[in-house]
Structures are given as structure tokens and as C-alpha cells.
Design a protein around this motif. Structure first.
Motif, PDB file in Angstrom:
ATOM      1  N   LEU A 148      -2.751   5.705   1.273  1.00  0.00           N
ATOM      2  CA  LEU A 148      -3.001   5.990   2.700  1.00  0.00           C
ATOM      3  C   LEU A 148      -3.600   7.393   2.861  1.00  0.00           C
ATOM      4  O   LEU A 148      -4.585   7.581   3.602  1.00  0.00           O
ATOM      5  N   ILE A 149      -3.030   8.342   2.150  1.00  0.00           N
ATOM      6  CA  ILE A 149      -3.560   9.712   2.226  1.00  0.00           C
ATOM      7  C   ILE A 149      -4.998   9.739   1.704  1.00  0.00           C
ATOM      8  O   ILE A 149      -5.890  10.353   2.306  1.00  0.00           O
ATOM      9  N   PHE A 152     -11.929  10.693   6.998  1.00  0.00           N
ATOM     10  CA  PHE A 152     -12.264  11.934   7.687  1.00  0.00           C
ATOM     11  C   PHE A 152     -13.404  12.674   6.986  1.00  0.00           C
ATOM     12  O   PHE A 152     -14.228  13.322   7.630  1.00  0.00           O
ATOM     13  N   MET A 185       0.852  -1.200   0.000  1.00  0.00           N
ATOM     14  CA  MET A 185       0.000   0.000   0.000  1.00  0.00           C
ATOM     15  C   MET A 185       0.889   1.252   0.000  1.00  0.00           C
ATOM     16  O   MET A 185       1.732   1.422   0.868  1.00  0.00           O
ATOM     17  N   GLY A 186       0.722   2.111  -0.957  1.00  0.00           N
ATOM     18  CA  GLY A 186       1.581   3.291  -1.067  1.00  0.00           C
ATOM     19  C   GLY A 186       1.091   4.427  -0.178  1.00  0.00           C
ATOM     20  O   GLY A 186      -0.019   4.386   0.356  1.00  0.00           O
ATOM     21  N   THR A 187       1.970   5.447  -0.047  1.00  0.00           N
ATOM     22  CA  THR A 187       1.605   6.615   0.767  1.00  0.00           C
ATOM     23  C   THR A 187       0.381   7.324   0.187  1.00  0.00           C
ATOM     24  O   THR A 187      -0.488   7.807   0.923  1.00  0.00           O
ATOM     25  N   LEU A 229     -16.495  10.986   8.119  1.00  0.00           N
ATOM     26  CA  LEU A 229     -16.758  11.373   9.524  1.00  0.00           C
ATOM     27  C   LEU A 229     -17.253  12.815   9.612  1.00  0.00           C
ATOM     28  O   LEU A 229     -18.167  13.119  10.377  1.00  0.00           O
ATOM     29  N   GLY A 246      -7.255   8.267   4.247  1.00  0.00           N
ATOM     30  CA  GLY A 246      -7.409   9.235   5.341  1.00  0.00           C
ATOM     31  C   GLY A 246      -8.433  10.302   4.984  1.00  0.00           C
ATOM     32  O   GLY A 246      -9.316  10.629   5.782  1.00  0.00           O
ATOM     33  N   ILE A 247      -8.306  10.810   3.748  1.00  0.00           N
ATOM     34  CA  ILE A 247      -9.246  11.858   3.299  1.00  0.00           C
ATOM     35  C   ILE A 247     -10.674  11.294   3.260  1.00  0.00           C
ATOM     36  O   ILE A 247     -11.624  11.934   3.732  1.00  0.00           O
TER      37      ILE A 247
END
Lengths: 341, 194
Positions: free
Chosen positions: B6-7, B14, B1-3, B17, B10-11
Motif C-alpha cells: 500500500l505504501i 503520488f 495486500m500488505g501495508t 501525479l 501510494g508512493i
């Protein structure tokens, strides 16, 4: 960690950042909720506001002349002041982070101010909105949003004897409440740096209050006597022959110091009881609302206007709701790259 | 899994949420606005009830003065009955306005009866009713502010979306009667000299 060797404090900082981001995200929603509560509740008049519910009022601080206090650091006359006692705590690790704020420093003097104690001049104050009544605001547990700065005074604990007389007097009179702070000069070797932060509400200052309003005024019973009243009582006994013979317990015709002090205490108590009753009756006749903390109701006190307060909350909630996730995602990405290169 | 993934995750997390949190905030805000209106109406109702209870006392004091105009007392009685039968904000506010108008008539007329004006009971009742009227005016203002906040909010974006889901409609304000809005006519008798 699959054989990856990591040094330095950066991962810890990133981990803290990750947690802080999540905290900011939820704190932002709390502020958004507060903003909407303030917007939703219309402003009431103190004289006709409904009790037993959340009430929003605006008014100016009123204070009886003999109730005015002087802020310990600035020396300004005010209706209410608060002092925060902060101690400078050095960071133990040697490698510094780039995070620096108003409360922290980087470089040689790395560390931060930690609040150890705080105390107020009293339980609260009165506000008047010219509706014919006043409201009592008991500040304990309130979220205080202030515009205007604070006044700070810093010194080492080995120089406590050099602090301003006003601050010293305030600290001494609150010594019993301050469990984590002792007003004692330490030796130079074990001295700590302390900062005393003051803020106050002046008489006549416009205040916004939103909170649970109650009715009925109950003032706490005084257990201590004012020294001034005690001296007055002593003088009253010395000038009155009847009182002199009343307190002359051994009937030797002379009033010795012990007899005089015992008598002065009794008279002073009577004088203060009368004074408190008069004050209570005077205040009770004008006080219609009493604001105090009642969970889960919100409780805000501010010297900002409602508009400015809403603006302030809107700004901070937006920053936190958006900034929090950015911080968390950034820190998570950094940790990911660090641990899984 | 690349960065990058992950970003992206995350986006998305959030973002989801934030949308849920914002929806809950708006939903709870609208519910509290609606409840605020009910509560502020209840606060008015309490005062109206108190005033309603004072009216028979006032009528009996006035009736003890045989020469006191009966028409105005009948008007007050009718308005009181109308309030008693009324249900809902609009009807109650109309009946309340009629009671207010009748009361103003009685107090104005009492000026012509010095004995009645000096009567201790009448003075106490006048003072009490005036205080209730003053409280009523403030609470009416508060109620209208609550309704206004609600009416504006349910039309604003993004609240309009949630309000639509809850089928929230405009609420009515407590209207002031035409009589209260009209200018007061003051008849001053100027004595003739010479």
C-alpha cells in the motif's frame, strides 16, 4: 468492517490527515504556480506600466496626513489595518488528539480559534515608486503575505465593556458590516472567549504588488457625513446672517435646533462634495495604476521583497508537495492496518 | 495486500501525479513566458506607433522655420519610413533607434533657434515626444527583462527538457543603438573676458 470494532478518535484523525495530505499536495502546486508567475513577470515602473494586464510593482506606501488611521489594538499610526475577529470553540469529543497548533490547544483547554468576521480600515492604499506616479491598491480578494507579527487582544464576551477604546470605536463603526458578531456584553453564563487579531501596513513601508492593473480613478460616493464637517457647517450657519434667514423656514426670526440641523446637513454635504472633488482631482492626477482583484489573474500584496517572497513560496510549495503525499500515505497505511489487521 | 504494498502504491501514485503536475507547471510557465515577450513587445509597438504619428506634426512645425536645417529633417523622414517598412523585433528596434537619434538631433539643433524653441506647438510636441521616449525606455527595459527571464529559463534544468520538446529558441533583446550608448559631447562656449 468485517467484524472489527474500532474505538476512539484516531481513525477520524487519520481520515482527516488523509484528506489534508491530498489538499496540501494540490495547494503546493498552486503555490509553485504562483512562485513561477512572480518570477516570470518583471517589475514595472508605475508611471509607465502597461494597464489591462498583470503588472508587478514595488513601492512605498504613501498617505495624506488626514488619511492616516490608528491601528485599534496597537494604536500605531498606519495607512491600512485589518482586524480579524476569532471565537474560541471547544472540542466536543473527550479524547484528545496529539495535533496542536498555533490556533488550537490540547489538554483541558482543547479547542481552536475560529474566524467569525473581519474588517479593514478602508478599501486600500496608495504606493509610490518614485517614477512620478502612484498606484492605488484595492486589497479586497488579494493574497496577503506578510512578514512581521500580528497584535492580539483576548477577552470574554461578558467583559466587552473593558476593551480598549480604539478597538471598541473600530468595532462600532464597522458594526453594520459585521453580521456574525455583535458588540454586546453577554451574561457570564453564556460568555464566549474572543480574540481580535490586528495587522497593519505603515506609511512608508515597502510593498510588493502583483496583480491586474487598471487605469482611471473612480472613488465611491460618500453617503454619510463626517460629524466634524456637520459641526463646522453648524458653526458656519450660526455666524452667517444670510444663511440663518435662508434656513429659518417658519420665518419667525429665530433659528431653532431642527432648522439649524437641517441647514447644517445641506451645508456639510456641499462642503464634503467640494472636498471630495478636490481630493479626487489631486489623486487622479498622480494615480496611473489601480490594482484590484480580477479573476483568474493572481493578486499578491506583500511587505517582503520579491526575493524573500519567492523563497517563502518555494519552501512552502516543496513542503506541501512532498509532505502532503507522505501524510496521506501514512494515514492510509494506518487505516489499512486498523481495518484489515 | 500488505501495508508495504500500500505504501509502495501510494508512493507510485503520488510520484506519478507529482511528475505530471510538475510537467504541467513547467509547460504552462514556459508558455506564459513566451506570451509575456509577445505582450511586452506589443506594449512597445503601441508607443512606437504613437511616436510615429507625432513625427509629421514635428516636421511641419520645424519646416515652417525656413532657416531650419533640412538635412536633419530628411534624416528623420527616412528613419520614419524605415520604421514603417520594418517587420520583426530586430528591424523595428533598429529603425526605432534611428528615429530616436534623429529626434535627439532635432531637439539639440532647436536650441539654436530661440523662436522655434519658444513656439507653443513645438514645446507641446517636444514634451509629448519626451514622455513617449521615457515610456519607451521603461518598456524596453521591461521587454528585455522578459526576454532575459525566458532565455535563462529555457536553459535551466528541468525547464530545458520541456523547452527542447517545444523547440523553444533564444529570443533577441531590444538593442540600444551605438549612438545612444556613446558619451554626449557638450560644447560649452566660454565667453572671453578682457
Amino acid at each position: 468492517m468485517s467484524g472489527v470494532h474500532i474505538e476512539g478518535s484516531e481513525p477520524i484523525v487519520a481520515l482527516i490527515g488523509l484528506g489534508l495530505g491530498i489538499y496540501f499536495f494540490f495547494a503546493g502546486f498552486r503555490e509553485l504556480k504562483s512562485k513561477r508567475i512572480i518570477q516570470n513577470i518583471p517589475t514595472s515602473k508605475i508611471n509607465t506600466g502597461a494597464v489591462g494586464t498583470n503588472v508587478e510593482v514595488t513601492g512605498r506606501i504613501v498617505c495624506e496626513k488626514d488619511q492616516i488611521v490608528h491601528a485599534p489594538i496597537s494604536g500605531r499610526p498606519c495607512a491600512f489595518y485589518s482586524i480579524e475577529i476569532q471565537r474560541w470553540e471547544r472540542n466536543r469529543s473527550h479524547r484528545g488528539s496529539s495535533l496542536g497548533s498555533h490556533n488550537s490547544r490540547t489538554g483541558f483547554n482543547r479547542g481552536r480559534w475560529v474566524t467569525v468576521e473581519s474588517f479593514n480600515s478602508g478599501k486600500g492604499f496608495f504606493i509610490d515608486d518614485r517614477s512620478g506616479a502612484n498606484a492605488m491598491v484595492l486589497v479586497n480578494g488579494a493574497i496577503i503575505k506578510r512578514k512581521g507579527g500580528t497584535r492580539d487582544y483576548e477577552l470574554q464576551s461578558n467583559n466587552f465593556d473593558q476593551m480598549p477604546a480604539g478597538l471598541r470605536q473600530a468595532l462600532e463603526s464597522n458594526q453594520k458590516k459585521l453580521r456574525k458578531f455583535k458588540l454586546k456584553n453577554t451574561s457570564w453564563l453564556f460568555s464566549n472567549r474572543f480574540r481580535f487579531r490586528e495587522w497593519h501596513f505603515s506609511v512608508g513601508e515597502k510593498i510588493f504588488v502583483l496583480g491586474h492593473a487598471d487605469s482611471g480613478l473612480r472613488t465611491p460616493k460618500r453617503n454619510t457625513l463626517k460629524f466634524k464637517t456637520f459641526l463646522r457647517a453648524k458653526k458656519v450657519i450660526q455666524e452667517n446672517d444670510k444663511l440663518k434667514s435662508r434656513f429659518d423656514t417658519n420665518q419667525d426670526g429665530k433659528l431653532d435646533e431642527a432648522e439649524l440641523e437641517r441647514g447644517a446637513k445641506i451645508i456639510a454635504q456641499q462642503l464634503e462634495a467640494k472636498y471630495s472633488k478636490e481630493k479626487l482631482e489631486d489623486l487622479a492626477s498622480k494615480t496611473k495604476l489601480i490594482f484590484k482583484q480580477k479573476k483568474p489573474n493572481p493578486f499578491y500584496i506583500s511587505n517582503m521583497s520579491e526575493k524573500d517572497l519567492i523563497k517563502d513560496l518555494a519552501t512552502w510549495s516543496t513542503l506541501k508537495i512532498w509532505g502532503g503525499p507522505i501524510l496521506t500515505t501514512g494515514c492510509a497505511a494506518y487505516l489499512f492496518v486498523l481495518f484489515f489487521p | 495486500m500488505g501495508t508495504g504494498i500500500l505504501i509502495f502504491l501510494g508512493i507510485v501514485l503520488f510520484g506519478a501525479l507529482a511528475i505530471i503536475g510538475y510537467f504541467i507547471t513547467i509547460y504552462n510557465g514556459l508558455i506564459s513566458l513566451k506570451e509575456n515577450i509577445k505582450k511586452s513587445w506589443s506594449n512597445i509597438d503601441v508607443i512606437l506607433k504613437q511616436r510615429h504619428d507625432e513625427l509629421p506634426k514635428l516636421i511641419s512645425v520645424c519646416e515652417s522655420y525656413s532657416e531650419f536645417e533640412k538635412g536633419i529633417l530628411d534624416q528623420l523622414m527616412k528613419a520614419r519610413e524605415k520604421y514603417f517598412k520594418a517587420s520583426g523585433v530586430t528591424k523595428k528596434s533598429e529603425a526605432s533607434n534611428e528615429v530616436t537619434a534623429a529626434l535627439q538631433g532635432i531637439f539639440a539643433l532647436a536650441e539654436n533657434y530661440p523662436d522655434l524653441k519658444a513656439n507653443k506647438n513645438f514645446m507641446q510636441l517636444q514634451e509629448r515626444i519626451s514622455h513617449l521616449e521615457e515610456t519607451l525606455a521603461d518598456r524596453r527595459e521591461f521587454y528585455n527583462d522578459s526576454v532575459n527571464n525566458y532565455n535563462i529559463r529555457i536553459k535551466q534544468i528541468p525547464d530545458v527538457l520541456v523547452a527542447g520538446m517545444l523547440n523553444y529558441q533564444d529570443e533577441e533583446m531590444f538593442k540600444v543603438s551605438q549612438k545612444e550608448r556613446a558619451d554626449v559631447k557638450i560644447n560649452i562656449k566660454i565667453p572671453k573676458f578682457g
